[in-house]
Each structure stands twice: as structure tokens, then as C-alpha cells.
Design a protein around this motif. Structure first.
Motif, PDB file in Angstrom:
ATOM      1  N   ILE B 148       0.864  -1.327  -0.189  1.00 38.36           N
ATOM      2  CA  ILE B 148       0.087  -0.010  -0.045  1.00 38.36           C
ATOM      3  C   ILE B 148       0.755   1.255   0.089  1.00 38.36           C
ATOM      4  N   GLU B 149       0.554   2.115  -0.947  1.00 40.36           N
ATOM      5  CA  GLU B 149       1.534   3.414  -0.968  1.00 40.36           C
ATOM      6  C   GLU B 149       0.512   4.584  -0.910  1.00 40.36           C
ATOM      7  N   VAL B 150       0.680   5.596  -0.239  1.00 41.25           N
ATOM      8  CA  VAL B 150      -0.003   6.807  -0.114  1.00 41.25           C
ATOM      9  C   VAL B 150       0.758   7.928  -0.499  1.00 41.25           C
ATOM     10  N   ALA B 151       0.238   8.862  -1.084  1.00 39.47           N
ATOM     11  CA  ALA B 151       0.965  10.058  -1.640  1.00 39.47           C
ATOM     12  C   ALA B 151       0.687  11.000  -0.373  1.00 39.47           C
ATOM     13  N   MET B 152       1.916  11.652  -0.226  1.00 39.41           N
ATOM     14  CA  MET B 152       2.001  12.662   0.706  1.00 39.41           C
ATOM     15  C   MET B 152       2.248  14.217   0.323  1.00 39.41           C
ATOM     16  N   PRO B 153       1.807  15.201   0.927  1.00 39.87           N
ATOM     17  CA  PRO B 153       1.896  16.523   0.362  1.00 39.87           C
ATOM     18  C   PRO B 153       3.522  16.882   0.455  1.00 39.87           C
ATOM     19  N   PRO B 154       3.996  17.611  -0.401  1.00 35.24           N
ATOM     20  CA  PRO B 154       5.539  17.935  -0.270  1.00 35.24           C
ATOM     21  C   PRO B 154       5.947  18.403   1.140  1.00 35.24           C
ATOM     22  N   SER B 155       4.964  19.026   1.701  1.00 35.58           N
ATOM     23  CA  SER B 155       5.477  19.706   3.002  1.00 35.58           C
ATOM     24  C   SER B 155       5.160  18.827   4.143  1.00 35.58           C
ATOM     25  N   ALA B 156       4.746  17.599   3.997  1.00 38.78           N
ATOM     26  CA  ALA B 156       4.710  16.688   5.156  1.00 38.78           C
ATOM     27  C   ALA B 156       5.871  16.188   5.778  1.00 38.78           C
ATOM     28  N   ARG B 157       5.718  16.259   7.105  1.00 38.95           N
ATOM     29  CA  ARG B 157       6.656  15.459   7.913  1.00 38.95           C
ATOM     30  C   ARG B 157       6.164  14.743   9.042  1.00 38.95           C
ATOM     31  N   ASN B 158       7.164  14.034   9.640  1.00 39.50           N
ATOM     32  CA  ASN B 158       6.665  12.989  10.818  1.00 39.50           C
ATOM     33  C   ASN B 158       5.427  12.107  10.562  1.00 39.50           C
ATOM     34  N   VAL B 159       5.563  11.433   9.632  1.00 38.28           N
ATOM     35  CA  VAL B 159       4.369  10.791   9.431  1.00 38.28           C
ATOM     36  C   VAL B 159       4.106   9.487  10.012  1.00 38.28           C
ATOM     37  N   VAL B 160       2.919   9.216  10.548  1.00 32.75           N
ATOM     38  CA  VAL B 160       2.499   8.119  11.336  1.00 32.75           C
ATOM     39  C   VAL B 160       1.587   7.205  10.904  1.00 32.75           C
ATOM     40  N   LEU B 161       1.714   5.998  11.072  1.00 36.79           N
ATOM     41  CA  LEU B 161       0.398   4.907  10.419  1.00 36.79           C
ATOM     42  C   LEU B 161      -0.036   4.420  11.928  1.00 36.79           C
ATOM     43  N   ALA B 162      -1.599   4.503  11.711  1.00 36.80           N
ATOM     44  CA  ALA B 162      -2.309   3.936  12.923  1.00 36.80           C
ATOM     45  C   ALA B 162      -3.070   3.028  12.292  1.00 36.80           C
ATOM     46  N   LEU B 163      -3.158   1.740  13.009  1.00 33.95           N
ATOM     47  CA  LEU B 163      -4.108   0.576  12.746  1.00 33.95           C
ATOM     48  C   LEU B 163      -4.747   0.386  13.862  1.00 33.95           C
ATOM     49  N   ASP B 164      -6.027  -0.315  13.863  1.00 32.03           N
ATOM     50  CA  ASP B 164      -6.616  -0.750  15.097  1.00 32.03           C
ATOM     51  C   ASP B 164      -5.978  -1.740  15.614  1.00 32.03           C
ATOM     52  N   GLY B 165      -5.736  -1.569  16.988  1.00 30.82           N
ATOM     53  CA  GLY B 165      -4.922  -2.483  17.931  1.00 30.82           C
ATOM     54  C   GLY B 165      -3.460  -2.424  17.581  1.00 30.82           C
ATOM     55  N   GLN B 166      -2.887  -1.511  16.949  1.00 31.55           N
ATOM     56  CA  GLN B 166      -1.583  -1.621  16.663  1.00 31.55           C
ATOM     57  C   GLN B 166      -0.709  -0.502  17.223  1.00 31.55           C
ATOM     58  N   PRO B 167       0.605  -0.625  17.450  1.00 30.91           N
ATOM     59  CA  PRO B 167       1.392   0.470  18.055  1.00 30.91           C
ATOM     60  C   PRO B 167       1.358   1.243  16.667  1.00 30.91           C
ATOM     61  N   ASP B 168       1.606   2.533  16.939  1.00 27.26           N
ATOM     62  CA  ASP B 168       1.762   3.537  15.700  1.00 27.26           C
ATOM     63  C   ASP B 168       3.135   3.459  15.402  1.00 27.26           C
ATOM     64  N   VAL B 169       3.142   3.461  14.076  1.00 29.04           N
ATOM     65  CA  VAL B 169       4.583   3.195  13.228  1.00 29.04           C
ATOM     66  C   VAL B 169       4.782   4.179  12.292  1.00 29.04           C
ATOM     67  N   SER B 170       6.102   4.785  12.594  1.00 32.71           N
ATOM     68  CA  SER B 170       6.448   5.880  12.020  1.00 32.71           C
ATOM     69  C   SER B 170       6.887   5.335  10.293  1.00 32.71           C
ATOM     70  N   LEU B 171       6.558   6.346   9.310  1.00 32.99           N
ATOM     71  CA  LEU B 171       6.601   6.070   8.183  1.00 32.99           C
ATOM     72  C   LEU B 171       7.606   7.090   7.512  1.00 32.99           C
ATOM     73  N   GLU B 172       8.433   6.585   6.739  1.00 33.02           N
ATOM     74  CA  GLU B 172       9.595   7.491   5.883  1.00 33.02           C
ATOM     75  C   GLU B 172       8.998   7.979   4.538  1.00 33.02           C
ATOM     76  N   ILE B 173       8.997   9.293   4.350  1.00 34.79           N
ATOM     77  CA  ILE B 173       8.291   9.722   2.984  1.00 34.79           C
ATOM     78  C   ILE B 173       9.563   9.110   1.979  1.00 34.79           C
ATOM     79  N   SER B 174       9.384   8.681   0.853  1.00 35.70           N
ATOM     80  CA  SER B 174      10.244   8.456  -0.236  1.00 35.70           C
ATOM     81  C   SER B 174      10.514   9.751  -0.921  1.00 35.70           C
ATOM     82  N   PRO B 175      11.638   9.604  -1.718  1.00 36.40           N
ATOM     83  CA  PRO B 175      12.147  10.835  -2.354  1.00 36.40           C
ATOM     84  C   PRO B 175      10.841  11.267  -3.389  1.00 36.40           C
TER      85      PRO B 175
END
Lengths: 195, 217
Positions: B148-175
Motif C-alpha cells: 500500500i502506497e499513499v501520496a503525501m504532500p510535499p510539506s508533510a513531515r513526521n508521518v505516522v501510521l495508526a491501525l486498529d489495535g496496533q502500535p503506531d508506526v513511523s513511516l518515512e517519505i520516499s524521495p
């Protein structure tokens, strides 16, 4: 419901009985048919025509008229097959046009139809070009602009574009998808259609 | 599938067909069937209209004379996909520790380490429009994971993924502006919603994605 049962008072706009209602002479059903299919027919005819060919509108009218004639005559009995019949008529009509460059006129039933509500068709070519320039201006990488030019202007297929530019399908999809969405967004911002 | 179209496809499948159609990858019976299918569906027709308008605009715009943007040199191809797979692998490891159980994650003993052509869903709308349908490729893949890939705005920082019942996971924005993660296929049939939050000019923003339906509500 058979074609001979007289369905003029039946008020069911679904496709299931549309065929039978038109065959029975229900004029409202004819308008339901036009409302349901006109926009799609225009879009597909335009797609099957050469870019900016002004004949597209006439051909769309021709397609609708031909299908309507067949429906009136009871020649189409299976309502499930109606979309496929409309699509085939689009292909045949546009192909015939480009073989013969022959313009036909639709029957009178189409004369009193409301004007097309296709928001794109309300734009003139200069407006569209201006929107396109905005889309391209937001593509700072020359290669990405080249992808769009090759795909939309040169009508190269995806594989050919990817091979020529040394990109993968992922990048191709990303550029084309974003450009298309941006173009749609600009159309909406221009007040044409709902975002 | 050349007869009528009495029923509506699932959104993700419809999106996949539309993507192939717009890419001009459909021919013959498939092309005829899908054109018949979309004819009376205004939201599909609208996308075709936009695509038609794009084509007509290119053809009618003298400022885009053929060759005007032709590249003299094309950089050598740098595959994006493997790079993103590597990044996503770090995320799937985190996912696997909790919600789905460790046994569901990673290659099983005796399994090849390479997952070829996993199903891939791309959420590529960054302007916050509602009801955006994702792009889907390799829908028939037998891979146990969906990328699963999600486009982020160019100005986005500190991206975190939250799923039900899961610890939050930091995601790194690709180039190229995307975050990505792997999702177990066997969880796709449940109605899972993921939320991606990020900082945008100091403001925390959130995007929800319905993984099962391939929509951004």
C-alpha cells in the motif's frame, strides 16, 4: 413485460424495463434512456474520434438516434444487452465516419432534448489549453512532461512510453494519474462540475 | 463478460478496470465490455471526460509542439519499486508483531525470500478530495501481502501510521513523495481502516484509508 402491453403509465426508470417501455411507445422512457446514456455516449464517441474533431457531437447524436430507432422497433429485447448494443453502435458509427467522412442526421426525437450537461464540453479550447498549461507548469521534471506528451499527444501506449524513457510503470502511472487528477481539480475550480 | 452489466463491481475492482482502460491497456472484448459497463455510470464517465479533455488539450495547444519537451538525454532508469519494497519491509515487521501474529508475517520456512509482483494499491490523491478511489495493480497476485502506497504532500513531515489495535508506526517519505507499508492479504476481507497522520506546516493532519474498499473516505 412484453413490448405490446402498453407501459406508458409505468414509472420505473430502471434499465430493466426501459427496453420494453420504449418498444411500447413510452416517450418518457425514451427520455429516460437519453438521460441515462447521453453523457456516456458523448464521452465514448469523443474518445473514439480524433482529438478535437468537431464531428464528435454529431456522431453522439447519431448513436443515440440509431439506438433509439432500434429500441422503438423492438429490435432490442434483452435490456441487459442494451449497454453492449450502445457501445457497439458507438464503435460502428465512429468507424464508419472515418471510413467515409459521412455526416448523418438524427431523427426529430432528439431535437427537443435538453442541452448536454457535460461540464467539459462547456469549456472552449483556449480554456482547456490554459488549464493544461497549469498542469504542465506543476511538473518541474522535463521527463514527466514528456511522459504526458508522448501518451496524450503522440498516443504512444504505456509500454512504449516506459521503454522509450527508461521508466517503470509505477512512475508512468504516478505522473499520468496526478496530472489527470490535477486537470480534474482545475476543471472543478473553474466551476465546472462538483469536486 | 460481453453481455450486459446488471451489477456493480467492487470499488477496487472497478478502479483497476478503469486504470487499465485509461492506460489503453484494454482491447477487443475487454475494451467493449468495460465501455459498455461505464456508459451509464456518471463518475466513471467523468473520469473518461477528463482524460478525453487532456488528450484534446494536448492536441490543440500550439505551445506543446511535438518535440518541445523531448529530452535530449534520458536518465538511466532507477527502479522505484524495489526501494519502496525495502522500506515497506520495515513496516510489515512492526505490524507482524501484534495484530496479525508473527506467523502471518514474513516468508515461511522453505518459501522464497522474494515476493514477486505483490498486489499494489496506490492512494495518489493529495488534495484531500473525498471518495478518492485507489489505483490497483497485480490484483490477481498470490502474494500474501498487499503493498500500500499513499501520496503525501510535499510539506508533510513526521508521518505516522495508526491501525486498529496496533502500535503506531513511523513511516518515512520516499524521495518521490510516498509512504508505503505491507498489509497481510488475509486481513483484506475485514473492514480495516488505517489512519495516517503527519505534520504539515506545524499542523497535524490526518488521512483515513479504507483498505478493504480501496477508498479514502
Amino acid at each position: 413485460m412484453s413490448a405490446g402491453e402498453g407501459t406508458a403509465t409505468v414509472d420505473v426508470p430502471g434499465a430493466t424495463d426501459l427496453v420494453a417501455r420504449i418498444a411500447a411507445g413510452d416517450r418518457r422512457a425514451e427520455h429516460d434512456f437519453i438521460r441515462q446514456y447521453e453523457r456516456g455516449v458523448r464521452a465514448l464517441v469523443r474518445r473514439h474520434c480524433r482529438p478535437n474533431d468537431p464531428i464528435a457531437d454529431d456522431l453522439a447524436q447519431d448513436v443515440l438516434a440509431r439506438v433509439l430507432e432500434r429500441l422503438r422497433a423492438g429490435a432490442i429485447r434483452d435490456s441487459v444487452a442494451l449497454p453492449a448494443y450502445v457501445q457497439a453502435t458507438i464503435v460502428h458509427t465512429t468507424s464508419a465516419e472515418y471510413r467515409a467522412r459521412r455526416v448523418t442526421e438524427g431523427p426529430a426525437v432528439l431535437d427537443d432534448l435538453p442541452a448536454s450537461d457535460n461540464p467539459v464540453e462547456r469549456l472552449d479550447s483556449e480554456q482547456l489549453a490554459a488549464l493544461l498549461r497549469k498542469v504542465l507548469a506543476q511538473l518541474p521534471v522535463a521527463r514527466d512532461r514528456e511522459i504526458l506528451v508522448r501518451f496524450y499527444l503522440d498516443e504512444q501506449d504505456k509500454d512504449e512510453v516506459c521503454r522509450s524513457l527508461g521508466i517503470d510503470a509505477t512512475h508512468f502511472h504516478r505522473v499520468v494519474f496526478r496530472a489527470r487528477e490535477r486537470f480534474r481539480d482545475l476543471l472543478h475550480r473553474a466551476g465546472l462540475g462538483e469536486p | 463478460m460481453t453481455s450486459g452489466t446488471p451489477t456493480r463491481m467492487a470499488a477496487w475492482l472497478e478502479s483497476a478496470w478503469l486504470a487499465r482502460y485509461l492506460d489503453r491497456q484494454l482491447e477487443g472484448e475487454e475494451l467493449a465490455w468495460f465501455e459498455a459497463y461505464l456508459l451509464d455510470k456518471p463518475e466513471l464517465v467523468e473520469t473518461v471526460e477528463v482524460d478525453d479533455a487532456m488528450r484534446d488539450s494536448f492536441a490543440g495547444e500550439p505551445g506543446i509542439a511535438r518535440g518541445g519537451h523531448r529530452l535530449d538525454r534520458v536518465r538511466r532508469h532507477t527502479p522505484i519499486f524495489p526501494r519502496r519494497i525495502a522500506a515497506a519491509a520495515t513496516v510489515v515487521a512492526a505490524l507482524g508483531m501484534g495484530w496479525f501474529g508473527r506467523s502471518a508475517i514474513g516468508p515461511k520456512p522453505g518459501m522464497e525470500a522474494v515476493i514477486a509482483d505483490p498486489t499494489r494499491i496506490v492512494y495518489d490523491t493529495t488534495r484531500g478530495s473525498t471518495g478518492s478511489v485507489a489505483q490497483l495493480s497485480h490484483a490477481a497476485s498470490a502474494s500474501p501481502y498487499v503493498l500500500i502506497e499513499v501520496a503525501m504532500p510535499p510539506s508533510a513531515r513526521n508521518v505516522v501510521l495508526a491501525l486498529d489495535g496496533q502500535p503506531d508506526v513511523s513511516l518515512e517519505i520516499s524521495p518521490d513523495g510516498f509512504v508505503s507499508f505491507l498489509f497481510p492479504r488475509n486481513a483484506m476481507d475485514r473492514s480495516r481502516r488505517a489512519e495516517i497522520s503527519y505534520l504539515d506546516h506545524g499542523v497535524t493532519r490526518r488521512r483515513s484509508i479504507e483498505i478493504a474498499s480501496g477508498r479514502t473516505p
